[in-house]
Write a protein that holds these residues in place. Sequence first.
Motif, PDB file in Angstrom:
ATOM      1  N   SER A  59       0.818  -1.233   0.000  1.00  0.00           N
ATOM      2  CA  SER A  59       0.000   0.000   0.000  1.00  0.00           C
ATOM      3  C   SER A  59       0.843   1.270   0.000  1.00  0.00           C
ATOM      4  O   SER A  59       0.432   2.291  -0.536  1.00  0.00           O
ATOM      5  CB  SER A  59      -0.907   0.028   1.221  1.00  0.00           C
ATOM      6  N   PHE A  60       1.999   1.205   0.691  1.00  0.00           N
ATOM      7  CA  PHE A  60       2.845   2.403   0.828  1.00  0.00           C
ATOM      8  C   PHE A  60       4.296   2.013   0.514  1.00  0.00           C
ATOM      9  O   PHE A  60       5.115   1.845   1.425  1.00  0.00           O
ATOM     10  CB  PHE A  60       2.751   2.959   2.261  1.00  0.00           C
ATOM     11  N   PRO A  61       4.638   1.850  -0.775  1.00  0.00           N
ATOM     12  CA  PRO A  61       5.946   1.291  -1.168  1.00  0.00           C
ATOM     13  C   PRO A  61       7.149   2.061  -0.614  1.00  0.00           C
ATOM     14  O   PRO A  61       8.208   1.473  -0.430  1.00  0.00           O
ATOM     15  CB  PRO A  61       5.918   1.366  -2.695  1.00  0.00           C
ATOM     16  N   ASP A  62       7.006   3.351  -0.332  1.00  0.00           N
ATOM     17  CA  ASP A  62       8.158   4.131   0.141  1.00  0.00           C
ATOM     18  C   ASP A  62       8.275   4.192   1.662  1.00  0.00           C
ATOM     19  O   ASP A  62       9.208   4.803   2.184  1.00  0.00           O
ATOM     20  CB  ASP A  62       8.080   5.568  -0.403  1.00  0.00           C
ATOM     21  N   ALA A  63       7.314   3.592   2.354  1.00  0.00           N
ATOM     22  CA  ALA A  63       7.316   3.692   3.821  1.00  0.00           C
ATOM     23  C   ALA A  63       8.495   2.935   4.412  1.00  0.00           C
ATOM     24  O   ALA A  63       8.948   1.923   3.872  1.00  0.00           O
ATOM     25  CB  ALA A  63       6.015   3.128   4.372  1.00  0.00           C
ATOM     26  N   LYS A  64       8.996   3.437   5.553  1.00  0.00           N
ATOM     27  CA  LYS A  64      10.020   2.731   6.317  1.00  0.00           C
ATOM     28  C   LYS A  64       9.326   2.050   7.497  1.00  0.00           C
ATOM     29  O   LYS A  64       8.277   2.518   7.966  1.00  0.00           O
ATOM     30  CB  LYS A  64      11.084   3.709   6.815  1.00  0.00           C
ATOM     31  N   ILE A  65       9.948   0.946   7.971  1.00  0.00           N
ATOM     32  CA  ILE A  65       9.281   0.115   8.979  1.00  0.00           C
ATOM     33  C   ILE A  65      10.254  -0.321  10.069  1.00  0.00           C
ATOM     34  O   ILE A  65      11.368  -0.748   9.772  1.00  0.00           O
ATOM     35  CB  ILE A  65       8.682  -1.162   8.327  1.00  0.00           C
ATOM     36  N   MET A  66       9.804  -0.211  11.320  1.00  0.00           N
ATOM     37  CA  MET A  66      10.534  -0.828  12.432  1.00  0.00           C
ATOM     38  C   MET A  66       9.616  -1.886  13.037  1.00  0.00           C
ATOM     39  O   MET A  66       8.542  -1.562  13.548  1.00  0.00           O
ATOM     40  CB  MET A  66      10.896   0.207  13.500  1.00  0.00           C
ATOM     41  N   GLY A  67      10.022  -3.152  12.936  1.00  0.00           N
ATOM     42  CA  GLY A  67       9.203  -4.239  13.484  1.00  0.00           C
ATOM     43  C   GLY A  67       9.991  -4.998  14.527  1.00  0.00           C
ATOM     44  O   GLY A  67      11.207  -5.167  14.381  1.00  0.00           O
TER      45      GLY A  67
END
Length: 256
Positions: A59-67
């Motif tokens: 949905s948000f290809p440029d988003a960064k993620i901390m999991g």
Amino acid sequence: MEWQVIDEKIKRWMFEAREMILASFDTKLDINTKSNRNDLVTNMDKKIEKFYIDHIHESFPDAKIMGEESEKDALQDADELFFVIDPIDGTMNFVKQQDNFASMIAVYQNHQPILGYILDIRNNKLYWGGKAIGVYCNFKRLKAPQNLTLRDGLLGAGLPMILNDEYHFQEIAREASGVRMYGSAGIEFINVLTGKTLGYVSRLHAWDYAAGKILAEELGLVVQAIDGTDIDVLSSKVVLVSTRSANEKINQIINA
Ligand code: 2AM
Ligand code: CA
């Protein structure tokens, strides 16, 4: 981007994740330890995190993620959207009780916190909201909790605070009406948001407190790193969330 676009997707993903987690109770879990024997990860923690990350990427290809269990981008790397994910918070409760655990997501836009979500899986209650949006339990808007003094309410805590008397915790505990320990930062934050406890203090990672901090601050509660350092760097620290009044008293005891 309008917050409603992000909000609608996150709610859909989280309720779908809940169905997957409930279905897993009928299967045998694959359980492993992480930093110590009380720090668990299961195949479901990993599966739900991957489920969230795959949807975010789509949905948000440029988003960064901390999991918690995999990707560890940093907030400063994000151009626009940054997601912080704890797929299952309170994994020990998930394994031992099949109750008292949560799934959490926090969203930052242009480095500012905008949305927080804590889903109490067993009770099917989603606590969500954000800056200038308000805080809701499912569709019902929450009122700001009463500004109780430390003497007049219950305090939630992580076990090491008590065992090691961190930051004079035993004296803080004696001042409160009592201490409660629920074993899930998400459930603890919910208790503070709804006024069941006046505060919660525990050593936490960013994914344990990111969503709760957004919701708590919107309700006029105070969230602080107990050592006085900046909490917005999203690192692991002893976090205190409480009423304003209890925050003042706790800081008095710590600095005495
Ligand atoms: P988790 O279940 O997502 O790991 C339990 O005391 C609470 O503290 C849970 O919310 C748990 O999150 C969190 N926690 C943070 N660091 C932990 C650690 N090293 N071991 C166990 N729980 C931890
Ligand atoms: Ca977790």
